[in-house]
Design a protein around this motif. Sequence first.
Motif, mmCIF file in Angstrom:
data_model
loop_
_atom_site.group_PDB
_atom_site.id
_atom_site.type_symbol
_atom_site.label_atom_id
_atom_site.label_comp_id
_atom_site.label_asym_id
_atom_site.label_seq_id
_atom_site.Cartn_x
_atom_site.Cartn_y
_atom_site.Cartn_z
ATOM 1 N N ILE A 278 70.418 -32.353 -18.740
ATOM 2 C CA ILE A 278 70.710 -33.678 -18.163
ATOM 3 C C ILE A 278 70.262 -33.799 -16.700
ATOM 4 O O ILE A 278 71.076 -33.952 -15.789
ATOM 5 C CB ILE A 278 72.208 -34.047 -18.314
ATOM 6 N N LYS A 279 68.965 -33.733 -16.499
ATOM 7 C CA LYS A 279 68.421 -33.763 -15.144
ATOM 8 C C LYS A 279 68.711 -35.083 -14.438
ATOM 9 O O LYS A 279 68.525 -35.188 -13.223
ATOM 10 C CB LYS A 279 66.915 -33.519 -15.180
ATOM 11 N N GLU A 280 69.196 -36.111 -15.193
ATOM 12 C CA GLU A 280 69.559 -37.387 -14.576
ATOM 13 C C GLU A 280 70.786 -37.246 -13.674
ATOM 14 O O GLU A 280 71.049 -38.119 -12.840
ATOM 15 C CB GLU A 280 69.858 -38.437 -15.660
ATOM 16 N N PHE A 281 71.556 -36.171 -13.853
ATOM 17 C CA PHE A 281 72.789 -35.969 -13.100
ATOM 18 C C PHE A 281 72.593 -34.947 -11.985
ATOM 19 O O PHE A 281 71.625 -34.188 -11.980
ATOM 20 C CB PHE A 281 73.902 -35.486 -14.041
ATOM 21 N N ARG A 282 73.524 -34.928 -11.068
ATOM 22 C CA ARG A 282 73.457 -33.980 -9.969
ATOM 23 C C ARG A 282 73.691 -32.552 -10.477
ATOM 24 O O ARG A 282 74.268 -32.350 -11.561
ATOM 25 C CB ARG A 282 74.447 -34.336 -8.868
ATOM 26 N N PRO A 283 73.256 -31.534 -9.712
ATOM 27 C CA PRO A 283 73.302 -30.143 -10.191
ATOM 28 C C PRO A 283 74.665 -29.675 -10.669
ATOM 29 O O PRO A 283 74.755 -28.924 -11.644
ATOM 30 C CB PRO A 283 72.832 -29.354 -8.960
ATOM 31 N N SER A 284 75.739 -30.077 -10.005
ATOM 32 C CA SER A 284 77.065 -29.606 -10.418
ATOM 33 C C SER A 284 77.396 -30.066 -11.832
ATOM 34 O O SER A 284 78.025 -29.325 -12.607
ATOM 35 C CB SER A 284 78.132 -30.111 -9.438
ATOM 36 N N PHE A 285 76.989 -31.277 -12.190
ATOM 37 C CA PHE A 285 77.239 -31.786 -13.530
ATOM 38 C C PHE A 285 76.344 -31.098 -14.558
ATOM 39 O O PHE A 285 76.735 -30.900 -15.712
ATOM 40 C CB PHE A 285 77.029 -33.298 -13.578
ATOM 41 N N ARG A 286 75.125 -30.737 -14.164
ATOM 42 C CA ARG A 286 74.239 -30.017 -15.081
ATOM 43 C C ARG A 286 74.860 -28.674 -15.452
ATOM 44 O O ARG A 286 74.845 -28.263 -16.618
ATOM 45 C CB ARG A 286 72.875 -29.805 -14.428
ATOM 46 N N THR A 287 75.410 -27.999 -14.447
ATOM 47 C CA THR A 287 76.061 -26.717 -14.689
ATOM 48 C C THR A 287 77.288 -26.898 -15.569
ATOM 49 O O THR A 287 77.552 -26.104 -16.484
ATOM 50 C CB THR A 287 76.458 -26.075 -13.349
ATOM 51 N N TYR A 288 78.065 -27.954 -15.302
ATOM 52 C CA TYR A 288 79.273 -28.238 -16.083
ATOM 53 C C TYR A 288 78.916 -28.466 -17.550
ATOM 54 O O TYR A 288 79.572 -27.924 -18.457
ATOM 55 C CB TYR A 288 79.972 -29.467 -15.510
#
Length: 464
Positions: free
Chosen positions: A233-243
């Motif tokens: 989900i590259k549309e989201f910020r890095p913390s959300f990608r990790t989540y």
Amino acid sequence: MVLGLTRRRRAVPAKDGASWPHVVIVGGGFAGANAVLGLRDARVRVTLIDRNVYKTFQPLLYQVATAGLNPGDVTMFLRGLSLTVPNMRYRQGEVTGVDPQRRIVSIEGGGDRTVEMKYDYLVLAGGATTTFFGTKGAEEHAMPMYTRSQALAIRDRVFAELERSSRESAAAHAAGRRFEDRLNVAVVGGGPTGVEIAGALADFRRQELDILYPEMDPGTLQITLIQRGKELIKEFRPSFRTYAARELEERGVTLALGEGVAEVGYDFVRLADGRVLEADITIWAAGVGIPDEVAQWGLPQDDRGRIVVDEHLQVEGFPGVYAAGDMAGGEHGLPQLARPAVEGGKHVARMIAAEVAGKPLTAFRYKNPGTMATIGRHAAIAEIPSFPDLSGSIGWAAWLTVHVGQLLGHRNQRAVSMNLLSLYGGTRRTHQPNPVVGEVDSLGAARAFEEQAPKRKFGEGARG
């Protein structure tokens, strides 16, 4: 009271309505439907053209594909728009050509017959279609999920393969053999759609599979999410990608990141690095493109095939022709998501109404209200400007509220709310599995399994 109930609602809100400018809107998706609604008070005649008689709420198609929602929950009969837009007429058909010089739209008329329809204003909002990027075998074997019929095909295939596997598992146990052949589902594409369907399948395995198929080990169903990039989900910020990655892995989803797909077969996916992954079902969520026939319409297109629009969403060089949603591109194009399409459709309606009234056009200014995605049961993310990040159960509640609010039609809103709350509410002990199933042809799946033996790379009898 009886007279009031039987009185015919007026179809055109003025005696001179037949002479009003004719607006033709191609496509009844987010952009097209909202363009129709935006013209309800304009002195125009509106004709909405779509190959389907219904509008699909695509952000929830993955729930249809995983048997969480009825297909009718996420579709609305397009003719129902005339309740609030009495100056609209609907025409079912496939647009085969556009002639902006003559202001003509060509529509399939049945058989080899073509019907021409004149317009004063044209709105191109036909949306996008699945693109396989030339991947070998993908068009034949991969299952896209962009339309309602495609989502239903995935749902029916999943349950057909589960039934087939359950018979083989039962036979193996009866013979005292260990059942080794697992049912592998590969999801290609790590954007919101891929993450959501992988999470939904994982929840089904964890919450319902052992109850519905007690003869099968829940580990029989394996889910792999394949993403060309290193992150989801590259549309989201890095913390959300990790989540998102962590939540999927905790649900038992295998992540194959950093490698593209070179080939798709009946029961396998070959990655660009040469690795071969077992995939009895390959779900294609890797992106969309503009239909090839758009190139024949004589309109400017960008390098992705989208129609080039100016700051008003008017097609460059073609006054009176607008594009919105997935089709609108160029410098002023927006992400191919639901919310930009909704706002684009509304803006196009305002521009046409302004032209009819002799008022100046205004530039389209899109304010991003945020982006949301659900990873699974009580796990969602919401990235909203000027608002704290939301995740987990709170993010899921926000996701549900926003998505229900975007549905057209009170029936759809009520049905989706109740069905999703029933699906995700409570605990494993109190949850009663009741998948929404259709035509499950497990015998056909078994025949295909045998017929594909020369090409199969996995399973009993494979010779590929």
